[in-house]
Design a protein around this motif. Structure first.
Motif, PDB file in Angstrom:
ATOM      1  N   ASP A 150       0.819  -1.212   0.000  1.00 36.45           N
ATOM      2  CA  ASP A 150       0.000   0.000   0.000  1.00 36.45           C
ATOM      3  C   ASP A 150       0.857   1.268   0.000  1.00 36.45           C
ATOM      4  O   ASP A 150       0.594   2.224   0.734  1.00 36.45           O
ATOM      5  CB  ASP A 150      -0.944  -0.028   1.207  1.00 36.45           C
ATOM      6  CG  ASP A 150      -2.084   0.972   1.074  1.00 36.45           C
ATOM      7  OD1 ASP A 150      -2.436   1.311  -0.074  1.00 36.45           O
ATOM      8  OD2 ASP A 150      -2.610   1.420   2.112  1.00 36.45           O
ATOM      9  N   GLY A 151       1.920   1.244  -0.790  1.00 41.23           N
ATOM     10  CA  GLY A 151       2.809   2.402  -0.895  1.00 41.23           C
ATOM     11  C   GLY A 151       3.860   2.511   0.194  1.00 41.23           C
ATOM     12  O   GLY A 151       4.690   3.415   0.170  1.00 41.23           O
ATOM     13  N   HIS A 152       3.848   1.582   1.165  1.00 40.71           N
ATOM     14  CA  HIS A 152       4.798   1.622   2.281  1.00 40.71           C
ATOM     15  C   HIS A 152       5.821   0.501   2.129  1.00 40.71           C
ATOM     16  O   HIS A 152       5.458  -0.670   2.037  1.00 40.71           O
ATOM     17  CB  HIS A 152       4.054   1.477   3.607  1.00 40.71           C
ATOM     18  CG  HIS A 152       4.956   1.342   4.790  1.00 40.71           C
ATOM     19  ND1 HIS A 152       5.621   2.402   5.344  1.00 40.71           N
ATOM     20  CD2 HIS A 152       5.320   0.256   5.521  1.00 40.71           C
ATOM     21  CE1 HIS A 152       6.344   1.991   6.370  1.00 40.71           C
ATOM     22  NE2 HIS A 152       6.180   0.689   6.492  1.00 40.71           N
ATOM     23  N   LYS A 153       7.093   0.846   2.099  1.00 39.62           N
ATOM     24  CA  LYS A 153       8.147  -0.166   2.032  1.00 39.62           C
ATOM     25  C   LYS A 153       8.319  -0.806   3.409  1.00 39.62           C
ATOM     26  O   LYS A 153       8.664  -0.144   4.390  1.00 39.62           O
ATOM     27  CB  LYS A 153       9.466   0.449   1.576  1.00 39.62           C
ATOM     28  CG  LYS A 153      10.584  -0.571   1.402  1.00 39.62           C
ATOM     29  CD  LYS A 153      11.867   0.093   0.936  1.00 39.62           C
ATOM     30  CE  LYS A 153      12.994  -0.938   0.818  1.00 39.62           C
ATOM     31  NZ  LYS A 153      13.318  -1.556   2.120  1.00 39.62           N
ATOM     32  N   VAL A 154       8.058  -2.091   3.461  1.00 39.40           N
ATOM     33  CA  VAL A 154       8.104  -2.820   4.723  1.00 39.40           C
ATOM     34  C   VAL A 154       9.545  -3.182   5.064  1.00 39.40           C
ATOM     35  O   VAL A 154      10.291  -3.668   4.205  1.00 39.40           O
ATOM     36  CB  VAL A 154       7.236  -4.100   4.630  1.00 39.40           C
ATOM     37  CG1 VAL A 154       7.367  -4.923   5.902  1.00 39.40           C
ATOM     38  CG2 VAL A 154       5.784  -3.739   4.377  1.00 39.40           C
TER      39      VAL A 154
END
Length: 415
Positions: free
Chosen positions: A329-333
């Motif tokens: 969702d657009g967030h680099k984990v």
């Protein structure tokens, strides 16, 4: 391949074979056949019975059929299956053991979305129920989901796990079997960064492809050889008019089953030949070993095209989890953000799908987790299914997993 006509043709062939089996059984079972004794008639009836059951199972979602659980009070307790969270592509189910106090071990069993229903883990569920308050992810057949519900890919799968864990709360212990292992790891890391209070206590990864390149298999070799364009052309079809998901792009269950069967074609051929012989001799039964296994194995479900293709591209080809580059969702984990969740990996020495080395690779990614909270186990003689079902799971792996859960049940200081 991406046509409704192709999808409907496969269903027509399946339906026709089911009809041929039923017809052969009925025709060869007429009382008048007794006037002309011939073993060919008995064989024909046996073939028809096996064929009809085989092709009917391919479009049947199996029942859970969970037996009663004997409690500490010595009574048998009925197991009721409750839906805790209902979502378009999958639900969170709870196996409620009626009239039994809640068990302190709250376990979320993450079932794979790889062609079979969550009931593939029935024996795993039965083995854990006496000792755990058990929940499971129940993924839906994509052909039954209207196109209006939108897409479902690896990011959506990960966010579903995040929502399920938020619902269950922080005292949850996650056991992810095979395909969802990398996504369960990503979901835990996502929570570590976004909602630390909702993280599980422990995460057990069983036979999952965290780093597919760590130990190549026939599965990983196929993924490396084929291009995404070729894969889409070969595997993806559009659901026909018969189902609620008409028009949805899917990787059909029947096509998946053909691939499963081809991997061990000779073994399956012998199994069905032997079953026909047993039926013709009156030695088979409705719930014999053959039917128990194949009633589940043959029951397949469609996967959304975007989930299948994104799994191949992002997990296997680009190795986003193995490289710690997965984006949700657009967030680099950042898997290194996991600092309090104890993690255990389980592998089978004879696993030809997720070979030893693929799953334990998760521990190297957990740079922020103390070694005291990392564990691994290799079951030397177990194949892929043996590490979560059968004797190896019951006798060796299950006790170790429960011991790991108990050893890490208390909140970590500062968590």
């Amino acid at each position: 391949m991406r046509l409704m006509a192709t999808y409907d043709l496969m269903e027509t062939m399946r339906n026709t074979n089911q009809w041929l089996g039923a017809t052969a059984q009925a025709a060869a079972s007429y009382p008048a056949m007794g006037l002309f004794p011939n073993p060919m008639g008995e064989w024909m009836a046996a073939w028809g019975q096996v064929a009809e059951r085989t092709f009917a199972r391919m479009v049947t979602k199996p029942d859970w059929n969970i037996p009663n659980v004997t409690g500490e009070d010595g009574r048998d307790h009925i197991v009721a299956i409750e839906t805790c969270v209902e979502r378009p592509f999958g639900d969170l189910l709870h196996f409620q053991v009626t009239d039994r106090p809640a068990k302190p071990r709250r376990v979320l069993l993450v079932a794979p979305m790889s062609g079979h229903y969550a009931t593939l883990l029935r024996s795993t569920v039965v083995s854990l129920l006496p000792d755990c308050e058990l929940y499971i992810t129940d993924w839906h057949n994509a052909r039954d989901i209207p196109v209006s519900e939108g897409k479902f890919d690896v990011e959506d799968y990960t966010l579903y796990l995040v929502d399920f864990l938020r619902h269950l709360g922080p005292d949850t212990h996650v056991i992810a079997v095979c395909q969802p292992a990398p996504l369960a790891l990503a979901a835990t890391a996502y929570l570590a960064e976004q909602d630390a209070a909702a993280q599980p206590r422990t995460l057990t990864l069983i036979g999952g492809p965290i780093d597919p390149d760590a130990a190549p298999t026939e599965v990983t070799d196929f993924g490396a050889r084929i291009t995404m364009g070729q894969l889409e052309e070969l595997a993806i079809q559009r659901v026909g008019f018969k189902y609620p998901g008409v028009g949805r792009m899917v990787y059909p269950g029947l096509l998946q089953l053909a691939s499963f069967m081809a991997m061990n074609g000779e073994r399956h051929k012998d199994a069905f030949s032997n079953q026909i012989q047993r039926v013709s001799k009156g030695e088979a039964s409705d719930h014999d070993a053959h039917n128990r296994f194949y009633d589940e194995y043959l029951s397949v479900m469609d996967m959304t095209a975007e989930f299948y293709l994104s799994t191949v591209e992002r997990i296997f080809k680009d190795r986003e989890i193995a490289k710690n580059e997965f984006v949700v969702d657009g967030h680099k984990v950042d898997i290194g953000a996991i600092t309090t969740v104890a993690v255990k990996t389980v592998e089978g020495g004879h696993d030809d799908i997720s070979a030893p080395g693929q799953c334990i690779a998760a521990l190297d990614l957990l740079t922020g987790l103390p070694d005291s909270k990392k564990a691994s186990y290799l079951e030397p003689e177990a194949g892929h299914y043996g590490i979560f079902a059968g004797k190896s799971w019951r006798n060796n792996i299950r006790p170790l997993v429960l011991e790991f859960i108990d050893a890490n049940s208390k909140p970590t200081k500062g968590a």
